[in-house]
Design an enzyme around this catalytic site. Sequence first.
Site, PDB file in Angstrom:
ATOM      1  CE1 TYR A   1      33.768  39.514  38.180  1.00 25.24           C
ATOM      2  CE2 TYR A   1      35.623  37.989  38.174  1.00 25.24           C
ATOM      3  CZ  TYR A   1      34.317  38.289  38.518  1.00 25.24           C
ATOM      4  OH  TYR A   1      33.559  37.363  39.180  1.00 25.24           O
TER       5      TYR A   1
ATOM      6  CG  HIS B   1      34.649  46.292  42.067  1.00 28.75           C
ATOM      7  ND1 HIS B   1      34.654  47.442  42.845  1.00 28.75           N
ATOM      8  CD2 HIS B   1      34.423  45.273  42.946  1.00 28.75           C
ATOM      9  CE1 HIS B   1      34.417  47.116  44.112  1.00 28.75           C
ATOM     10  NE2 HIS B   1      34.287  45.824  44.188  1.00 28.75           N
TER      11      HIS B   1
ATOM     12  CG  PHE C   1      38.508  37.131  43.336  1.00 31.38           C
ATOM     13  CD1 PHE C   1      37.751  37.518  42.240  1.00 31.38           C
ATOM     14  CD2 PHE C   1      39.218  35.938  43.259  1.00 31.38           C
ATOM     15  CE1 PHE C   1      37.683  36.744  41.100  1.00 31.38           C
ATOM     16  CE2 PHE C   1      39.158  35.157  42.120  1.00 31.38           C
ATOM     17  CZ  PHE C   1      38.393  35.560  41.042  1.00 31.38           C
TER      18      PHE C   1
ATOM     19  CG  ASN D   1      34.782  41.288  48.747  1.00 29.54           C
ATOM     20  OD1 ASN D   1      34.851  42.361  48.147  1.00 29.54           O
ATOM     21  ND2 ASN D   1      33.651  40.636  48.883  1.00 29.54           N
TER      22      ASN D   1
ATOM     23  CG  ASN E   1      33.157  44.711  50.796  1.00 29.04           C
ATOM     24  OD1 ASN E   1      32.888  45.240  51.872  1.00 29.04           O
ATOM     25  ND2 ASN E   1      32.247  44.103  50.061  1.00 29.04           N
TER      26      ASN E   1
END
Length: 200
Positions: free
Chosen positions: A28, A33, A78, A80, A126
């Site tokens: 990632y 994000h 993470f 969320n 989120n």
Amino acid sequence: MSFFSRNKPAAGPPEFIIAGLGNPGKKYETSRHNSGFMFIDLFADKYSLKVNKLKFKALTETADINGRKCLVMKPQTFMNNSGESIREAASFYKIPPENVIIIFDDISMPCGSLRIRRKGSDGGHNGIKSIIYHLNSDNFPRVKIGIGQKPNEDYDLADWVLSSFSSSDIKLVREAASNAVEAVEMIIDGKIDEAMNKFN
């Protein structure tokens, strides 16, 4: 630590949290994000920090910014569940929401743009939704880094935010993250209105 280091230790517990949002893991690292993590990397470079102490479900380090002790964080829960990490740290140090500064990505803004807000809704993000839930407040300043809208309506949102930046976009986002460093310094200095006027 060098005598001339900008990051001189401040006494007492942290007064502010500076948290960049993202997802942990190498896959990632360059994703849209993870703009908040990219911000923390630039911030750490400027202040010669190693944000690598695992605490409050986050990689952390403390820094003295404008004479204020700050806890710098990369939540590792993470995206969320970012609020779990932020809540633990804020609760431990009794830091009020208005001193919790969050830096994160925003798909509704052009790539490389910056927007500062004193408070507000989650805007469909989120990570912010989780923080509002866990702090039981939306009264925290946030710095949004534009990552651009989906290429078309049919493009899956998750696929878009987890996709890597193009070489031209990454330059724009790094420049925005660099401006965000200055914006955060101004917020800590009590100059959020000036920061909004300068960067919004």
